[in-house]
Write a protein that holds these residues in place. Structure first.
Motif, PDB file in Angstrom:
ATOM      1  N   MET A   1      62.430 -13.491  -5.281  1.00  0.00           N
ATOM      2  CA  MET A   1      63.502 -13.371  -4.306  1.00  0.00           C
ATOM      3  C   MET A   1      63.261 -14.397  -3.206  1.00  0.00           C
ATOM      4  O   MET A   1      62.152 -14.534  -2.702  1.00  0.00           O
ATOM      5  CB  MET A   1      63.505 -11.934  -3.756  1.00  0.00           C
ATOM      6  N   SER A   2      64.300 -15.098  -2.818  1.00  0.00           N
ATOM      7  CA  SER A   2      64.183 -16.098  -1.752  1.00  0.00           C
ATOM      8  C   SER A   2      64.016 -15.394  -0.399  1.00  0.00           C
ATOM      9  O   SER A   2      64.302 -14.198  -0.261  1.00  0.00           O
ATOM     10  CB  SER A   2      65.424 -16.981  -1.721  1.00  0.00           C
ATOM     11  N   GLN A   3      63.575 -16.138   0.598  1.00  0.00           N
ATOM     12  CA  GLN A   3      63.436 -15.585   1.941  1.00  0.00           C
ATOM     13  C   GLN A   3      64.790 -15.111   2.492  1.00  0.00           C
ATOM     14  O   GLN A   3      64.862 -14.081   3.151  1.00  0.00           O
ATOM     15  CB  GLN A   3      62.792 -16.613   2.878  1.00  0.00           C
ATOM     16  N   ALA A   4      65.866 -15.831   2.193  1.00  0.00           N
ATOM     17  CA  ALA A   4      67.206 -15.424   2.655  1.00  0.00           C
ATOM     18  C   ALA A   4      67.616 -14.108   1.996  1.00  0.00           C
ATOM     19  O   ALA A   4      68.164 -13.221   2.667  1.00  0.00           O
ATOM     20  CB  ALA A   4      68.232 -16.520   2.348  1.00  0.00           C
ATOM     21  N   GLU A   5      67.351 -13.971   0.706  1.00  0.00           N
ATOM     22  CA  GLU A   5      67.676 -12.721   0.008  1.00  0.00           C
ATOM     23  C   GLU A   5      66.810 -11.573   0.521  1.00  0.00           C
ATOM     24  O   GLU A   5      67.295 -10.450   0.698  1.00  0.00           O
ATOM     25  CB  GLU A   5      67.471 -12.887  -1.508  1.00  0.00           C
ATOM     26  N   LEU A   6      65.547 -11.857   0.777  1.00  0.00           N
ATOM     27  CA  LEU A   6      64.636 -10.849   1.311  1.00  0.00           C
ATOM     28  C   LEU A   6      65.114 -10.363   2.677  1.00  0.00           C
ATOM     29  O   LEU A   6      65.139  -9.157   2.947  1.00  0.00           O
ATOM     30  CB  LEU A   6      63.224 -11.427   1.403  1.00  0.00           C
ATOM     31  N   LYS A   7      65.515 -11.296   3.522  1.00  0.00           N
ATOM     32  CA  LYS A   7      66.025 -10.907   4.846  1.00  0.00           C
ATOM     33  C   LYS A   7      67.248 -10.013   4.695  1.00  0.00           C
ATOM     34  O   LYS A   7      67.385  -9.013   5.408  1.00  0.00           O
ATOM     35  CB  LYS A   7      66.367 -12.145   5.682  1.00  0.00           C
ATOM     36  N   GLN A   8      68.140 -10.323   3.772  1.00  0.00           N
ATOM     37  CA  GLN A   8      69.338  -9.491   3.557  1.00  0.00           C
ATOM     38  C   GLN A   8      68.952  -8.083   3.090  1.00  0.00           C
ATOM     39  O   GLN A   8      69.561  -7.101   3.513  1.00  0.00           O
ATOM     40  CB  GLN A   8      70.294 -10.159   2.570  1.00  0.00           C
ATOM     41  N   GLN A   9      67.947  -7.975   2.237  1.00  0.00           N
ATOM     42  CA  GLN A   9      67.471  -6.658   1.777  1.00  0.00           C
ATOM     43  C   GLN A   9      66.877  -5.869   2.945  1.00  0.00           C
ATOM     44  O   GLN A   9      67.100  -4.672   3.064  1.00  0.00           O
ATOM     45  CB  GLN A   9      66.438  -6.813   0.659  1.00  0.00           C
ATOM     46  N   ILE A  10      66.125  -6.551   3.796  1.00  0.00           N
ATOM     47  CA  ILE A  10      65.543  -5.898   4.972  1.00  0.00           C
ATOM     48  C   ILE A  10      66.643  -5.426   5.914  1.00  0.00           C
ATOM     49  O   ILE A  10      66.617  -4.295   6.409  1.00  0.00           O
ATOM     50  CB  ILE A  10      64.546  -6.847   5.672  1.00  0.00           C
ATOM     51  N   LEU A  11      67.626  -6.281   6.162  1.00  0.00           N
ATOM     52  CA  LEU A  11      68.736  -5.893   7.044  1.00  0.00           C
ATOM     53  C   LEU A  11      69.510  -4.709   6.469  1.00  0.00           C
ATOM     54  O   LEU A  11      69.981  -3.848   7.223  1.00  0.00           O
ATOM     55  CB  LEU A  11      69.659  -7.086   7.295  1.00  0.00           C
ATOM     56  N   LYS A  12      69.618  -4.631   5.153  1.00  0.00           N
ATOM     57  CA  LYS A  12      70.287  -3.492   4.512  1.00  0.00           C
ATOM     58  C   LYS A  12      69.532  -2.196   4.814  1.00  0.00           C
ATOM     59  O   LYS A  12      70.135  -1.178   5.161  1.00  0.00           O
ATOM     60  CB  LYS A  12      70.383  -3.722   3.007  1.00  0.00           C
ATOM     61  N   VAL A  13      68.210  -2.229   4.713  1.00  0.00           N
ATOM     62  CA  VAL A  13      67.402  -1.055   5.047  1.00  0.00           C
ATOM     63  C   VAL A  13      67.601  -0.695   6.518  1.00  0.00           C
ATOM     64  O   VAL A  13      67.795   0.476   6.870  1.00  0.00           O
ATOM     65  CB  VAL A  13      65.908  -1.287   4.733  1.00  0.00           C
ATOM     66  N   LEU A  14      67.593  -1.691   7.411  1.00  0.00           N
ATOM     67  CA  LEU A  14      67.775  -1.427   8.840  1.00  0.00           C
ATOM     68  C   LEU A  14      69.164  -0.863   9.127  1.00  0.00           C
ATOM     69  O   LEU A  14      69.315   0.002  10.000  1.00  0.00           O
ATOM     70  CB  LEU A  14      67.542  -2.702   9.657  1.00  0.00           C
ATOM     71  N   ASP A  15      70.183  -1.329   8.406  1.00  0.00           N
ATOM     72  CA  ASP A  15      71.541  -0.813   8.582  1.00  0.00           C
ATOM     73  C   ASP A  15      71.650   0.651   8.161  1.00  0.00           C
ATOM     74  O   ASP A  15      72.369   1.430   8.775  1.00  0.00           O
ATOM     75  CB  ASP A  15      72.547  -1.631   7.762  1.00  0.00           C
ATOM     76  N   GLU A  16      70.947   1.005   7.108  1.00  0.00           N
ATOM     77  CA  GLU A  16      71.081   2.336   6.513  1.00  0.00           C
ATOM     78  C   GLU A  16      70.112   3.362   7.085  1.00  0.00           C
ATOM     79  O   GLU A  16      70.298   4.558   6.887  1.00  0.00           O
ATOM     80  CB  GLU A  16      70.886   2.247   4.996  1.00  0.00           C
ATOM     81  N   SER A  17      69.089   2.927   7.785  1.00  0.00           N
ATOM     82  CA  SER A  17      68.038   3.836   8.259  1.00  0.00           C
ATOM     83  C   SER A  17      68.001   3.850   9.772  1.00  0.00           C
ATOM     84  O   SER A  17      67.718   2.833  10.396  1.00  0.00           O
ATOM     85  CB  SER A  17      66.685   3.387   7.712  1.00  0.00           C
ATOM     86  N   LYS A  18      68.246   4.990  10.338  1.00  0.00           N
ATOM     87  CA  LYS A  18      68.273   5.101  11.796  1.00  0.00           C
ATOM     88  C   LYS A  18      67.055   5.821  12.362  1.00  0.00           C
ATOM     89  O   LYS A  18      66.751   5.691  13.542  1.00  0.00           O
ATOM     90  CB  LYS A  18      69.548   5.828  12.249  1.00  0.00           C
ATOM     91  N   VAL A  19      66.358   6.607  11.537  1.00  0.00           N
ATOM     92  CA  VAL A  19      65.193   7.350  12.001  1.00  0.00           C
ATOM     93  C   VAL A  19      63.958   6.849  11.267  1.00  0.00           C
ATOM     94  O   VAL A  19      63.973   6.696  10.040  1.00  0.00           O
ATOM     95  CB  VAL A  19      65.363   8.871  11.766  1.00  0.00           C
ATOM     96  N   GLY A  20      62.915   6.566  12.036  1.00  0.00           N
ATOM     97  CA  GLY A  20      61.668   6.099  11.452  1.00  0.00           C
ATOM     98  C   GLY A  20      60.515   6.453  12.371  1.00  0.00           C
ATOM     99  O   GLY A  20      60.686   7.156  13.360  1.00  0.00           O
ATOM    100  N   THR A  21      59.341   5.961  12.030  1.00  0.00           N
ATOM    101  CA  THR A  21      58.179   6.226  12.869  1.00  0.00           C
ATOM    102  C   THR A  21      57.828   4.991  13.690  1.00  0.00           C
ATOM    103  O   THR A  21      57.941   3.864  13.217  1.00  0.00           O
ATOM    104  CB  THR A  21      56.936   6.640  12.042  1.00  0.00           C
ATOM    105  N   LEU A  22      57.422   5.248  14.908  1.00  0.00           N
ATOM    106  CA  LEU A  22      56.924   4.218  15.810  1.00  0.00           C
ATOM    107  C   LEU A  22      55.480   4.568  16.119  1.00  0.00           C
ATOM    108  O   LEU A  22      55.204   5.671  16.601  1.00  0.00           O
ATOM    109  CB  LEU A  22      57.734   4.180  17.107  1.00  0.00           C
ATOM    110  N   ALA A  23      54.568   3.664  15.819  1.00  0.00           N
ATOM    111  CA  ALA A  23      53.158   3.869  16.156  1.00  0.00           C
ATOM    112  C   ALA A  23      52.775   2.912  17.272  1.00  0.00           C
ATOM    113  O   ALA A  23      53.035   1.713  17.194  1.00  0.00           O
ATOM    114  CB  ALA A  23      52.269   3.635  14.932  1.00  0.00           C
TER     115      ALA A  23
END
Length: 140
Positions: A1-23
């Protein structure tokens, strides 16, 4: 996967996930809690009170770690691991941007002096449990 495609996959996770853990770091050890997150590109934001331990911890050590995306459906859920540096934002710009009516439980409104926003600038992002060659690291 290219870096551009990877960034899009990461942004998809960020768009869909609103609750997570902060350490954060407390006494040289990780200290985690659940938080709600929003993002602008790869920069993350989470509302909190200035009167919390996490605020003190970030003032002492701005290095944080965030997990977002795992929904508990099984071993193959895609999620992101984000290392970053947090800053405390109390400007009206950030407070208005994140304000919603759910926060009335803790704050009087976006002008409440205790209401602040944590801004996390990533230094490292890894996409985990993606179907291709997991984990993959985004070059920042």
């Amino acid at each position: 996967m290219s870096q551009a495609e990877l960034k899009q996959q990461i942004l998809k996770v960020l768009d869909e996930s609103k609750v997570g853990t902060l350490a954060t770091v407390k006494n040289n050890k990780p200290h985690s809690r659940y938080m709600t997150f929003s993002h602008d590109d790869l920069t993350l934001y989470t509302p909190t009170s200035s009167e919390t331990h996490k605020t003190d911890e970030i003032e002492n050590n701005p290095n944080v770690h965030i997990l977002l995306g795992y929904e508990g459906e099984g071993y193959g859920d895609t999620f992101v691991e984000i290392e970053g540096r947090a800053s405390i934002e109390d400007s009206a710009h950030y407070k208005e941007k994140l304000w919603n009516d759910h926060m009335k439980r803790w704050f009087e409104g976006p002008d409440d002096p205790d209401y602040i926003v944590l801004k996390v600038q990533p230094t490292s992002i890894r996409l985990m449990n993606d179907e291709e060659d997991s984990p993959q690291s985004l070059e920042l």
